[in-house]
Write a protein that holds these residues in place. Structure first.
Motif, PDB file in Angstrom:
ATOM      1  N   LEU A   1      15.918   8.820  44.583  1.00 44.01           N
ATOM      2  CA  LEU A   1      14.908   8.771  45.633  1.00 44.01           C
ATOM      3  C   LEU A   1      13.571   8.238  45.131  1.00 44.01           C
ATOM      4  O   LEU A   1      12.844   7.578  45.874  1.00 44.01           O
ATOM      5  CB  LEU A   1      14.717  10.168  46.232  1.00 44.01           C
ATOM      6  CG  LEU A   1      15.904  10.725  47.024  1.00 44.01           C
ATOM      7  CD1 LEU A   1      15.637  12.161  47.447  1.00 44.01           C
ATOM      8  CD2 LEU A   1      16.183   9.858  48.246  1.00 44.01           C
ATOM      9  N   GLN A   2      13.219   8.554  43.871  1.00 42.38           N
ATOM     10  CA  GLN A   2      11.935   8.129  43.324  1.00 42.38           C
ATOM     11  C   GLN A   2      12.125   7.603  41.901  1.00 42.38           C
ATOM     12  O   GLN A   2      11.722   8.250  40.933  1.00 42.38           O
ATOM     13  CB  GLN A   2      10.935   9.282  43.335  1.00 42.38           C
ATOM     14  CG  GLN A   2      10.657   9.825  44.733  1.00 42.38           C
ATOM     15  CD  GLN A   2       9.543  10.851  44.718  1.00 42.38           C
ATOM     16  OE1 GLN A   2       8.401  10.554  44.395  1.00 42.38           O
ATOM     17  NE2 GLN A   2       9.876  12.087  45.062  1.00 42.38           N
ATOM     18  N   PRO A   3      12.754   6.435  41.774  1.00 41.69           N
ATOM     19  CA  PRO A   3      13.094   5.926  40.443  1.00 41.69           C
ATOM     20  C   PRO A   3      11.889   5.675  39.545  1.00 41.69           C
ATOM     21  O   PRO A   3      11.967   5.888  38.327  1.00 41.69           O
ATOM     22  CB  PRO A   3      13.857   4.638  40.752  1.00 41.69           C
ATOM     23  CG  PRO A   3      13.436   4.249  42.132  1.00 41.69           C
ATOM     24  CD  PRO A   3      13.206   5.533  42.855  1.00 41.69           C
TER      25      PRO A   3
ATOM     26  N   ALA B   1       4.971  18.109  43.955  1.00 40.71           N
ATOM     27  CA  ALA B   1       5.169  16.729  44.343  1.00 40.71           C
ATOM     28  C   ALA B   1       6.526  16.350  43.850  1.00 40.71           C
ATOM     29  O   ALA B   1       6.689  15.510  43.018  1.00 40.71           O
ATOM     30  CB  ALA B   1       4.105  15.862  43.727  1.00 40.71           C
ATOM     31  N   PRO B   2       7.456  16.979  44.387  1.00 34.27           N
ATOM     32  CA  PRO B   2       8.863  17.056  44.213  1.00 34.27           C
ATOM     33  C   PRO B   2       9.477  17.104  42.841  1.00 34.27           C
ATOM     34  O   PRO B   2       9.857  16.144  42.311  1.00 34.27           O
ATOM     35  CB  PRO B   2       9.413  15.872  44.956  1.00 34.27           C
ATOM     36  CG  PRO B   2       8.361  15.387  45.816  1.00 34.27           C
ATOM     37  CD  PRO B   2       7.119  16.076  45.415  1.00 34.27           C
ATOM     38  N   LEU B   3       9.706  18.264  42.382  1.00 41.32           N
ATOM     39  CA  LEU B   3      10.572  18.402  41.245  1.00 41.32           C
ATOM     40  C   LEU B   3      11.649  19.247  41.855  1.00 41.32           C
ATOM     41  O   LEU B   3      12.201  19.289  42.310  1.00 41.32           O
ATOM     42  CB  LEU B   3       9.924  19.187  40.175  1.00 41.32           C
ATOM     43  CG  LEU B   3       9.910  18.465  38.903  1.00 41.32           C
ATOM     44  CD1 LEU B   3       9.053  17.306  38.901  1.00 41.32           C
ATOM     45  CD2 LEU B   3       9.548  19.357  37.821  1.00 41.32           C
ATOM     46  N   PHE B   4      11.963  20.148  41.941  1.00 43.83           N
ATOM     47  CA  PHE B   4      13.015  20.753  42.663  1.00 43.83           C
ATOM     48  C   PHE B   4      12.359  21.374  43.881  1.00 43.83           C
ATOM     49  O   PHE B   4      11.512  22.136  43.642  1.00 43.83           O
ATOM     50  CB  PHE B   4      13.637  21.870  41.862  1.00 43.83           C
ATOM     51  CG  PHE B   4      14.130  21.436  40.553  1.00 43.83           C
ATOM     52  CD1 PHE B   4      15.285  20.697  40.447  1.00 43.83           C
ATOM     53  CD2 PHE B   4      13.435  21.720  39.410  1.00 43.83           C
ATOM     54  CE1 PHE B   4      15.738  20.302  39.245  1.00 43.83           C
ATOM     55  CE2 PHE B   4      13.892  21.299  38.212  1.00 43.83           C
ATOM     56  CZ  PHE B   4      15.038  20.604  38.143  1.00 43.83           C
ATOM     57  N   LEU B   5      13.458  23.152  42.529  1.00 45.79           N
ATOM     58  CA  LEU B   5      12.969  24.013  42.539  1.00 45.79           C
ATOM     59  C   LEU B   5      12.045  23.693  41.548  1.00 45.79           C
ATOM     60  O   LEU B   5      12.328  22.994  40.478  1.00 45.79           O
ATOM     61  CB  LEU B   5      13.726  25.035  42.037  1.00 45.79           C
ATOM     62  CG  LEU B   5      14.483  26.019  41.682  1.00 45.79           C
ATOM     63  CD1 LEU B   5      14.575  26.699  41.483  1.00 45.79           C
ATOM     64  CD2 LEU B   5      14.898  26.905  41.785  1.00 45.79           C
TER      65      LEU B   5
ATOM     66  N   PRO C   1      15.246  15.514  35.364  1.00 47.82           N
ATOM     67  CA  PRO C   1      15.333  15.326  36.820  1.00 47.82           C
ATOM     68  C   PRO C   1      16.778  15.129  37.244  1.00 47.82           C
ATOM     69  O   PRO C   1      17.589  14.572  36.498  1.00 47.82           O
ATOM     70  CB  PRO C   1      14.481  14.080  37.064  1.00 47.82           C
ATOM     71  CG  PRO C   1      14.506  13.348  35.766  1.00 47.82           C
ATOM     72  CD  PRO C   1      14.566  14.397  34.704  1.00 47.82           C
ATOM     73  N   THR C   2      17.084  15.565  38.439  1.00 45.14           N
ATOM     74  CA  THR C   2      18.437  15.397  38.946  1.00 45.14           C
ATOM     75  C   THR C   2      18.679  13.930  39.314  1.00 45.14           C
ATOM     76  O   THR C   2      17.747  13.142  39.502  1.00 45.14           O
ATOM     77  CB  THR C   2      18.674  16.260  40.191  1.00 45.14           C
ATOM     78  OG1 THR C   2      17.822  15.789  41.251  1.00 45.14           O
ATOM     79  CG2 THR C   2      18.374  17.727  39.904  1.00 45.14           C
ATOM     80  N   ALA C   3      19.962  13.595  39.434  1.00 51.34           N
ATOM     81  CA  ALA C   3      20.320  12.222  39.812  1.00 51.34           C
ATOM     82  C   ALA C   3      19.735  11.859  41.171  1.00 51.34           C
ATOM     83  O   ALA C   3      19.304  10.722  41.405  1.00 51.34           O
ATOM     84  CB  ALA C   3      21.838  12.071  39.822  1.00 51.34           C
ATOM     85  N   ASN C   4      19.695  12.833  42.082  1.00 49.91           N
ATOM     86  CA  ASN C   4      19.154  12.579  43.411  1.00 49.91           C
ATOM     87  C   ASN C   4      17.656  12.296  43.359  1.00 49.91           C
ATOM     88  O   ASN C   4      17.144  11.433  44.076  1.00 49.91           O
ATOM     89  CB  ASN C   4      19.439  13.763  44.330  1.00 49.91           C
ATOM     90  CG  ASN C   4      19.160  13.431  45.782  1.00 49.91           C
ATOM     91  OD1 ASN C   4      19.618  12.421  46.298  1.00 49.91           O
ATOM     92  ND2 ASN C   4      18.394  14.292  46.439  1.00 49.91           N
ATOM     93  N   MET C   5      16.944  13.035  42.490  1.00 50.07           N
ATOM     94  CA  MET C   5      15.508  12.805  42.336  1.00 50.07           C
ATOM     95  C   MET C   5      15.241  11.410  41.804  1.00 50.07           C
ATOM     96  O   MET C   5      14.340  10.706  42.268  1.00 50.07           O
ATOM     97  CB  MET C   5      14.913  13.864  41.398  1.00 50.07           C
ATOM     98  CG  MET C   5      14.913  15.261  41.976  1.00 50.07           C
ATOM     99  SD  MET C   5      14.614  16.515  40.715  1.00 50.07           S
ATOM    100  CE  MET C   5      12.968  16.063  40.197  1.00 50.07           C
TER     101      MET C   5
END
Length: 214
Positions: free
Chosen positions: A135-137, A20-24, A128-132
């Motif tokens: 997208l899901q703060p 449920a979205p971490l990356f990889l 978590p990456t900045a993009n993550m």
């Protein structure tokens, strides 16, 4: 995803699930290859945090660690990740390889091509990456400063960091808190292995090991 009953400060396995979205894999065992020993998936002693036994009944046997025939073109010591078939190969001598089952990134999220392992960590911190976070703060914002290694950390007990030259690709080979996800396409890019398998692979590979993700 965490249910409503979880408190905000509680770290939920479902919250941190890579699915449920971490990356990889190419070669198969032949009829003479012995079945993998399940004893290798027992609890691991001597670790600062618990590494529990894997319930192998929830994993397709083909994804359990085993030595297979691998008449490929890559030199011994190379790691080859076959994203489509969800296998990772550590190439040995004499046309053999250690094959591990992996969980891979969703379509469009996986790394492709050559990389080099330039960093190895035991019980790594996950950030978590900045993009993550963008997208899901609400999901990832609380961990912007990093989550220390431990039983609830989605990277598991070991991580191998992939670099393109001196650039960190942000993709990793790592363990998982969801062993049942091995053999599936669930993460946001990184390659996950069973915790016992990433410990095994970690001990086999030195810094500088070349990795090809196909």
């Amino acid at each position: 995803m965490a249910s409503d009953r979880h408190k905000p400060a509680e770290i939920s396995r479902r919250l941190l699930v890579f699915g449920a979205p971490l990356f990889l894999a190419a070669c198969q065992t032949d009829g003479t290859t012995p079945a993998p020993s399940l004893s290798m998936y027992g609890p691991v002693n001597g670790e600062p945090f618990a590494v529990e036994a894997v319930d192998t009944t929830e994993i397709d046997p083909q994804y359990l660690r085993q030595v297979v025939n691998y008449p490929g073109k890559y030199p011994p010591g190379t790691i080859v990740v076959d994203v489509e078939d969800k296998f990772l190969y550590f190439v040995l001598k004499d046309g053999k390889a250690v094959r591990y089952g992996v969980g891979v990134g969703k379509q469009g999220y996986s790394y492709r091509g050559w990389a080099t392992i330039k960093r190895k960590e035991k019980w790594p911190t996950w950030t978590p990456t900045a993009n993550m976070i963008r997208l899901q703060p609400q999901r990832y914002g609380p961990y912007a400063s990093g989550l220390p290694g431990g039983e609830e950390n989605p990277l598991g007990p070991r991580a191998l960091y992939l670099y393109d030259g001196d650039r960190d690709t942000m993709f990793r080979l790592h363990g998982t808190i969801e062993p049942w996800s091995i053999g599936t396409q669930v993460s946001s890019g990184c390659i996950r292995l069973l915790n016992q398998d990433i410990i095994d692979l970690y001990e086999r590979v030195p810094l500088g090991t070349r990795v090809y993700v196909m």
